[in-house]
Design a protein around this motif. Sequence first.
Motif, PDB file in Angstrom:
ATOM      1  N   ARG A   1       0.365  16.221  -4.620  1.00 47.70           N
ATOM      2  CA  ARG A   1      -1.157  15.438  -5.028  1.00 47.70           C
ATOM      3  C   ARG A   1      -1.183  15.041  -6.504  1.00 47.70           C
ATOM      4  O   ARG A   1      -1.589  13.799  -6.666  1.00 47.70           O
ATOM      5  CB  ARG A   1      -2.248  16.253  -4.460  1.00 47.70           C
ATOM      6  CG  ARG A   1      -3.419  15.807  -4.084  1.00 47.70           C
ATOM      7  CD  ARG A   1      -4.532  16.492  -3.512  1.00 47.70           C
ATOM      8  NE  ARG A   1      -5.502  15.724  -3.797  1.00 47.70           N
ATOM      9  CZ  ARG A   1      -5.959  14.931  -2.773  1.00 47.70           C
ATOM     10  NH1 ARG A   1      -5.227  15.011  -1.573  1.00 47.70           N
ATOM     11  NH2 ARG A   1      -6.929  13.919  -2.608  1.00 47.70           N
TER      12      ARG A   1
ATOM     13  N   LYS B   1       0.709  -1.091   0.167  1.00 51.10           N
ATOM     14  CA  LYS B   1      -0.049   0.187   0.072  1.00 51.10           C
ATOM     15  C   LYS B   1       0.814   1.176   0.053  1.00 51.10           C
ATOM     16  O   LYS B   1       0.198   2.168  -0.287  1.00 51.10           O
ATOM     17  CB  LYS B   1      -0.873  -0.056   1.243  1.00 51.10           C
ATOM     18  CG  LYS B   1      -2.199  -0.808   1.092  1.00 51.10           C
ATOM     19  CD  LYS B   1      -3.088  -0.795   1.980  1.00 51.10           C
ATOM     20  CE  LYS B   1      -4.572  -1.782   1.713  1.00 51.10           C
ATOM     21  NZ  LYS B   1      -5.254  -2.051   2.799  1.00 51.10           N
TER      22      LYS B   1
ATOM     23  N   VAL C   1       1.531   3.105  -3.666  1.00 48.03           N
ATOM     24  CA  VAL C   1       0.538   3.738  -4.355  1.00 48.03           C
ATOM     25  C   VAL C   1       0.158   4.859  -3.411  1.00 48.03           C
ATOM     26  O   VAL C   1      -0.698   5.686  -3.738  1.00 48.03           O
ATOM     27  CB  VAL C   1      -0.583   3.024  -4.655  1.00 48.03           C
ATOM     28  CG1 VAL C   1      -0.366   2.270  -6.040  1.00 48.03           C
ATOM     29  CG2 VAL C   1      -1.120   2.251  -3.714  1.00 48.03           C
TER      30      VAL C   1
ATOM     31  N   TYR D   1      -3.350  -1.801  -9.199  1.00 50.31           N
ATOM     32  CA  TYR D   1      -3.439  -2.618  -7.928  1.00 50.31           C
ATOM     33  C   TYR D   1      -4.584  -3.672  -7.738  1.00 50.31           C
ATOM     34  O   TYR D   1      -5.631  -3.367  -7.981  1.00 50.31           O
ATOM     35  CB  TYR D   1      -3.718  -1.522  -6.991  1.00 50.31           C
ATOM     36  CG  TYR D   1      -3.252  -1.901  -5.568  1.00 50.31           C
ATOM     37  CD1 TYR D   1      -4.026  -2.777  -4.737  1.00 50.31           C
ATOM     38  CD2 TYR D   1      -2.298  -1.226  -4.586  1.00 50.31           C
ATOM     39  CE1 TYR D   1      -3.787  -3.122  -3.540  1.00 50.31           C
ATOM     40  CE2 TYR D   1      -2.133  -1.413  -3.445  1.00 50.31           C
ATOM     41  CZ  TYR D   1      -2.665  -2.570  -2.484  1.00 50.31           C
ATOM     42  OH  TYR D   1      -2.480  -2.891  -1.457  1.00 50.31           O
TER      43      TYR D   1
ATOM     44  N   TYR E   1      -1.163  11.240  -8.212  1.00 50.95           N
ATOM     45  CA  TYR E   1      -2.345  10.580  -9.181  1.00 50.95           C
ATOM     46  C   TYR E   1      -1.770  10.279 -10.488  1.00 50.95           C
ATOM     47  O   TYR E   1      -2.058   9.231 -10.996  1.00 50.95           O
ATOM     48  CB  TYR E   1      -3.436  11.674  -9.211  1.00 50.95           C
ATOM     49  CG  TYR E   1      -4.489  11.662  -8.105  1.00 50.95           C
ATOM     50  CD1 TYR E   1      -4.827  10.629  -7.620  1.00 50.95           C
ATOM     51  CD2 TYR E   1      -4.847  13.110  -7.190  1.00 50.95           C
ATOM     52  CE1 TYR E   1      -5.720  10.417  -6.393  1.00 50.95           C
ATOM     53  CE2 TYR E   1      -5.684  12.844  -6.152  1.00 50.95           C
ATOM     54  CZ  TYR E   1      -6.220  11.643  -5.831  1.00 50.95           C
ATOM     55  OH  TYR E   1      -7.015  11.658  -4.679  1.00 50.95           O
TER      56      TYR E   1
ATOM     57  N   ARG F   1      -0.115   7.060 -10.129  1.00 56.22           N
ATOM     58  CA  ARG F   1      -1.053   6.015  -9.887  1.00 56.22           C
ATOM     59  C   ARG F   1      -1.832   5.351 -11.072  1.00 56.22           C
ATOM     60  O   ARG F   1      -1.981   4.144 -11.201  1.00 56.22           O
ATOM     61  CB  ARG F   1      -2.216   6.453  -8.774  1.00 56.22           C
ATOM     62  CG  ARG F   1      -1.975   6.504  -7.415  1.00 56.22           C
ATOM     63  CD  ARG F   1      -2.959   7.222  -6.560  1.00 56.22           C
ATOM     64  NE  ARG F   1      -2.379   7.135  -5.014  1.00 56.22           N
ATOM     65  CZ  ARG F   1      -3.314   7.796  -4.296  1.00 56.22           C
ATOM     66  NH1 ARG F   1      -4.450   8.363  -4.617  1.00 56.22           N
ATOM     67  NH2 ARG F   1      -2.910   7.629  -2.894  1.00 56.22           N
ATOM     68  N   VAL F   2      -1.991   6.395 -12.128  1.00 58.08           N
ATOM     69  CA  VAL F   2      -2.253   5.821 -13.571  1.00 58.08           C
ATOM     70  C   VAL F   2      -1.219   4.665 -13.751  1.00 58.08           C
ATOM     71  O   VAL F   2      -1.790   3.773 -14.757  1.00 58.08           O
ATOM     72  CB  VAL F   2      -2.255   7.245 -14.337  1.00 58.08           C
ATOM     73  CG1 VAL F   2      -2.416   6.538 -15.889  1.00 58.08           C
ATOM     74  CG2 VAL F   2      -3.429   7.996 -13.895  1.00 58.08           C
TER      75      VAL F   2
ATOM     76  N   LYS G   1      -9.365   9.641 -19.542  1.00 54.58           N
ATOM     77  CA  LYS G   1      -9.831  10.221 -20.446  1.00 54.58           C
ATOM     78  C   LYS G   1      -9.200  10.490 -21.798  1.00 54.58           C
ATOM     79  O   LYS G   1      -8.946  11.329 -22.347  1.00 54.58           O
ATOM     80  CB  LYS G   1      -9.809  11.796 -19.906  1.00 54.58           C
ATOM     81  CG  LYS G   1     -10.716  11.835 -18.803  1.00 54.58           C
ATOM     82  CD  LYS G   1     -10.882  13.399 -18.192  1.00 54.58           C
ATOM     83  CE  LYS G   1     -11.880  13.506 -17.106  1.00 54.58           C
ATOM     84  NZ  LYS G   1     -11.303  12.839 -15.886  1.00 54.58           N
TER      85      LYS G   1
ATOM     86  N   GLN H   1     -11.188   7.374 -16.217  1.00 51.22           N
ATOM     87  CA  GLN H   1     -10.580   8.544 -15.339  1.00 51.22           C
ATOM     88  C   GLN H   1      -9.458   9.324 -16.365  1.00 51.22           C
ATOM     89  O   GLN H   1      -8.850  10.232 -16.221  1.00 51.22           O
ATOM     90  CB  GLN H   1     -10.091   7.906 -14.002  1.00 51.22           C
ATOM     91  CG  GLN H   1      -9.284   8.885 -13.342  1.00 51.22           C
ATOM     92  CD  GLN H   1     -10.084  10.304 -12.550  1.00 51.22           C
ATOM     93  OE1 GLN H   1     -11.056  10.544 -13.128  1.00 51.22           O
ATOM     94  NE2 GLN H   1      -9.390  10.935 -11.821  1.00 51.22           N
TER      95      GLN H   1
ATOM     96  N   GLY I   1     -11.067   3.202 -14.229  1.00 52.71           N
ATOM     97  CA  GLY I   1      -9.765   3.621 -14.440  1.00 52.71           C
ATOM     98  C   GLY I   1      -9.592   4.183 -15.841  1.00 52.71           C
ATOM     99  O   GLY I   1      -8.818   5.411 -16.216  1.00 52.71           O
TER     100      GLY I   1
ATOM    101  N   LEU J   1      -1.157   4.737  -0.340  1.00 55.93           N
ATOM    102  CA  LEU J   1      -2.437   4.729   0.145  1.00 55.93           C
ATOM    103  C   LEU J   1      -2.013   4.729   1.885  1.00 55.93           C
ATOM    104  O   LEU J   1      -2.804   5.161   2.643  1.00 55.93           O
ATOM    105  CB  LEU J   1      -3.004   3.450   0.098  1.00 55.93           C
ATOM    106  CG  LEU J   1      -3.608   3.154  -1.121  1.00 55.93           C
ATOM    107  CD1 LEU J   1      -4.318   1.812  -1.428  1.00 55.93           C
ATOM    108  CD2 LEU J   1      -4.788   4.018  -1.292  1.00 55.93           C
TER     109      LEU J   1
END
Lengths: 335, 265, 266
Positions: free
Chosen positions: B70, B45, B48, B82, B74, B77-78, B107, B105, B102, B50
């Motif tokens: 932040r 964890k 990523v 996980y 992100y 994380r792309v 796009k 997100q 995913g 978390l």
Amino acid sequence: MKRSNDFIVGLVVLGSVVGIVAFALWLSQANLGSARREVVARFTDVGNAKVGNSVVIRGVESGHIESIELESTGWVLVRMALDHDVKLPGSPVVLLSESSMFGEWQATIMDRAAAPDDADVQQQLAQSGAAGHGALPGARLPDIAQLTAVAGRIAGDMSRVADRVQVAFDDRAAVELRQSIRNFADLSSELERTVRVQSQGLSQLSSDVHRTVTSVNATAMSLERTATRVDSSTSKGEIAQIMGNVNEASADIKATSHDLRDASHSFLATQQQLTSVLTHADSVLGKIDRGQGSLGLMVNDPSLYQNSDALLSQMRELVAEIRAHPGKYLSVKIF
Amino acid sequence: MIKWADVYKSFGDKKVLQGFTLDVQEGETVVIIGYSGSGKSVAIKHVVGLLEPDRGTVIVDEMDVPTLPRRELYELRVSIGYVFQFAALFDSMTIGDNVAMGLRQRKEMSEHQIAQRVSEALELVDLPNVEDQYPAELSGGMRKRVGIARAVALRPKYILYDEPTTGLDPVTSAVIDELMIRMREKLGVTSVVITHDMRSAYRIGSRIAMLYDGRVRQVGTVEEIRRTTDPIVRQFIEGRATLDDQQPASATALAGGASVGGGRA
Amino acid sequence: MAIAQIRSVIEATGRWVRFRLEEVGRAGRFLGQLARALTDVRTWGPMATLQMRTLGVDSLPIGLLIAVFTGIVLALLASYSFTGAVPLYFVGTLVEKTTTLELAPVLTGLALAGRVGASIAAELGTMRVTEQIDALETLAYDPEAYLIVPRVVAGTVMFPLIVGVAMVVGLGAGWVASLGLLGLSSEEFLKGARLFYENFDITYGLVKAASFGFAVTVIGSYQGLQAEGGAEGVGHAATQAVVYSAVMILVLDAFWAMTWLHGRSG
Ligand SMILES: Nc1ncnc2c1ncn2[C@@H]1O[C@H](COP(=O)(O)OP(=O)(O)O)[C@@H](O)[C@H]1O
Ligand SMILES: [Mg+2]
């Protein structure tokens, strides 16, 4: 599913927004569409009038007070929004007065000629009218609180006289009695004036009250004459001459006290009782005035002192009661 | 490259990681083994973001994960898929939407392309035509595979698998193992796999690390681990109830009883 | 011995204070994150409609039910209290004032604290303990923007609407009750309702309702996100959400009365 959510949410949002706005407009009786016209009036004092109070023309509610501003010149400008189709009287003036016992005020627009024929009111109107153009002349009527204050003062005076009479009726007492009767006369006419002005300006005051006050006024006039009489008799040592018919007067005062006792125990028919009390007082004083009165007896007969004292204290109670619960006496019509 | 550098992590008084250090090279599959509750899930964890380490750090592609702003976190994380131990599917959404989450997100793709990618991913985990069902309608094993599909659909650079085959039947387990191998060989994906299944660990692992007492007890190639002399690692990989040279009290008693019985006979 | 006991008491107090402060800090950070997430319109925008539907539109029936009964009871209560001394048309005044200023916002707010607060806490709590929220994060979604903001926005927008409709319905119910049960005429009731009506009454009620909506959804979300430890944790979060929301509604009610209402009456 997303599309249908959008639709339902949109529908509910639009529906409730429209509903709430319509509800608010309906409750506040806003006139959409019809334009409103504005009238400004100038006052020295606006009493308890507030933004939102009604504006009344010939008894019809025709608008409301939009703003009250203090001018640098010392005047208060009251801006009123009227329904657009309202026709103002030829030479309009604005009177501010109470419209209910809860301290709600209203503005009444009336013709100058119809304004109460009262020196103070007329003076206010004249000054306001002379202060410049662009604003209607305005006056503020005395309020009901003043009326009860007057009654309180009368009661105080009467009690002082009573104290005096009970101790000894001498020359000094006669002078005081004369003075008090004068005061009583003055105050009675003041009371009468207040009520007259009120009831001319408004329709809400009951005619009973008016009648009562007229009777007070008659009493006051009678007292005035009596005072003159007492004045002359004491100075010439002629008290004996204005005595006579003692028993009758005594019985009158007894009956009056009785009436008053009833009145203070049961307030349901107070209006009539108040009237009858005053009528009795009037007749007693009238008799004194006519030379048949009992002033001599007041000097000699202690029971009569007591009777007259009882009369006065009952009256005091009544006035105190009126002051504490004006609503009961000034009748439900005030609502 | 993923690198844990001396990571400490506690929850209240409970010390979980105590100086955990491990690196995973590009294109390699590192298997983490260890007892339940030893902190394997906690360790990955951190990768990523978390969880944040109490001390030490985790570095992915030269980026210091705990201090990453932040937006960059992100973005990172792309590139990481996980697979959660208990699938963690969004139960208010269909399987199709779960797998597409995913992708949407990012796009980058049209709805049509997304739908195609989703059915491909579900096919890979041997679950064709379940797009319109809800997670509650699937068995635990099927949900787990949807969780894998959700990670795989993103074609990430890294995939972290948290016990991907636990609770699956042997055949499906084999399918998942195959999938993990293919991801590495065909797409060059770098993976970290947590598993208790030693057969699968030997099959898919480039290297195996054992987490014990909050740190890495031993890390090495499959061969090195197979031939380990560390008693704790041995016990774990051989799945025995006792350490190498000891006999549990009950076992001794049983053996003694047997010998006595044998003597009589 | 005694010294050790005193010491442990002092330590316990210190720990208690520290925990409370940490709690305040967490709540503050939560609100800060919420404010930041509010700028991410593209994420929460599409989700808001669904929440407005489930938190708002679907709450209408309970709001209206409460309003109907409140209106009727208020009318009867007013006529009972006014016997003789005050003219009966003041029933309209009382129903109008109490519904718009107090009862529609507060009673609806309390009912929705149960319905909305608990459902948000339970839903988010379940997502938290089943790692769905972690999963969202690994898929590069911001849970604040994706889960919390839509709910808070929906609550803040929809509460006033429900309360507004409840005001209309409550006054309507009071009216019908006055006609049917008290023998008042429509004119009298309306005269009373309009006598002291100001637009402020409705504005005040609606602003209050918006603050309740915000509080209930924020508290529900916060409790949900804090949930830990399975079904029991989720249940605990839901209970806490309802309790804190209800208390917060009463506190806010007093706050608005003291700052705004009291300020107006001078
Ligand atoms: N968010 C958390 N809060 C408190 N304790 C946790 C949390 N996550 C994990 N733990 C504890 O950390 C320890 C390691 O958990 P985990 O990493 O899930 O073990 P495993 O190696 O089986 O995956 C467990 O004892 C667990 O209770
Ligand atoms: Mg685990």
